[in-house]
Design a protein around this motif. Structure first.
Motif, PDB file in Angstrom:
ATOM      1  N   ALA A 148       2.570   5.869  -2.594  1.00 60.78           N
ATOM      2  CA  ALA A 148       3.135   7.047  -1.931  1.00 60.78           C
ATOM      3  C   ALA A 148       4.525   7.349  -2.463  1.00 60.78           C
ATOM      4  CB  ALA A 148       3.174   6.822  -0.420  1.00 60.78           C
ATOM      5  N   CYS A 186       0.805  -1.225   0.000  1.00 61.97           N
ATOM      6  CA  CYS A 186       0.000   0.000   0.000  1.00 61.97           C
ATOM      7  C   CYS A 186       0.834   1.269   0.000  1.00 61.97           C
ATOM      8  CB  CYS A 186      -0.928   0.006   1.205  1.00 61.97           C
ATOM      9  SG  CYS A 186      -2.239  -1.208   1.104  1.00 61.97           S
ATOM     10  N   THR A 187       2.089   1.201   0.395  1.00 61.73           N
ATOM     11  CA  THR A 187       2.920   2.409   0.388  1.00 61.73           C
ATOM     12  C   THR A 187       3.616   2.648  -0.944  1.00 61.73           C
ATOM     13  OG1 THR A 187       4.731   1.164   1.360  1.00 61.73           O
ATOM     14  CG2 THR A 187       3.341   2.433   2.864  1.00 61.73           C
ATOM     15  N   ILE A 204      -4.157   5.310   3.986  1.00 57.35           N
ATOM     16  CA  ILE A 204      -3.546   4.015   4.286  1.00 57.35           C
ATOM     17  C   ILE A 204      -3.463   3.784   5.790  1.00 57.35           C
ATOM     18  CG2 ILE A 204      -1.360   2.759   4.149  1.00 57.35           C
ATOM     19  CD1 ILE A 204      -3.257   2.642   1.708  1.00 57.35           C
ATOM     20  N   SER A 205      -3.168   4.814   6.564  1.00 55.28           N
ATOM     21  CA  SER A 205      -3.101   4.600   8.006  1.00 55.28           C
ATOM     22  C   SER A 205      -4.466   4.238   8.574  1.00 55.28           C
ATOM     23  CB  SER A 205      -2.511   5.805   8.723  1.00 55.28           C
ATOM     24  OG  SER A 205      -3.009   6.989   8.231  1.00 55.28           O
ATOM     25  N   TRP A 238      -2.786  10.080   0.537  1.00 64.22           N
ATOM     26  CA  TRP A 238      -2.616   8.632   0.458  1.00 64.22           C
ATOM     27  C   TRP A 238      -2.107   8.065   1.784  1.00 64.22           C
ATOM     28  CZ3 TRP A 238      -4.481   5.119  -2.560  1.00 64.22           C
ATOM     29  CH2 TRP A 238      -3.961   3.836  -2.504  1.00 64.22           C
ATOM     30  N   LEU A 239      -1.168   8.742   2.429  1.00 61.53           N
ATOM     31  CA  LEU A 239      -0.672   8.258   3.713  1.00 61.53           C
ATOM     32  C   LEU A 239      -1.755   8.294   4.782  1.00 61.53           C
ATOM     33  CD1 LEU A 239       2.953   9.640   3.900  1.00 61.53           C
ATOM     34  CD2 LEU A 239       2.170   7.367   3.288  1.00 61.53           C
ATOM     35  N   TYR A 243       0.228  12.628  -2.022  1.00 60.35           N
ATOM     36  CA  TYR A 243       1.103  11.904  -1.101  1.00 60.35           C
ATOM     37  C   TYR A 243       0.550  11.989   0.319  1.00 60.35           C
ATOM     38  CZ  TYR A 243       5.312  10.851   1.591  1.00 60.35           C
ATOM     39  OH  TYR A 243       6.212  10.327   2.479  1.00 60.35           O
TER      40      TYR A 243
END
Length: 74
Positions: A18, A14-15, A53-54, A49-50, A46
């Motif tokens: 990023a 998933c990263t 995802i978290s 997205w982070l 960016y």
């Protein structure tokens, strides 16, 4: 430690986007006005997205470790 080992691969996958957004930001020159908007959009994507995802990883923890569901109080 087993929870971390179960979530390590999905988190790594998933990263990858990023890193793609960051590389778009890093590869275009800062003094070029033609790519200024693209750089700003890549920084915004960016950051977004982070954050996404978290939240997704925290919500997927009960899937990876069912003991979390047993310990939650409803």
């Amino acid at each position: 430690m087993t929870v971390l080992s179960k979530t390590a691969f999905p988190l790594a996958v998933c990263t990858i986007p990023a890193f793609a957004f960051f590389s778009v930001y890093a590869l275009f020159p800062a003094d070029s006005m033609e790519c200024h908007e693209l750089r700003i959009i890549s920084v915004a994507m960016y950051d977004q997205w982070l954050a996404i995802i978290s939240v997704v990883i925290v919500l997927c923890l009960p899937y990876y470790e069912p003991r979390f569901v047993c310990n939650l109080r409803c």
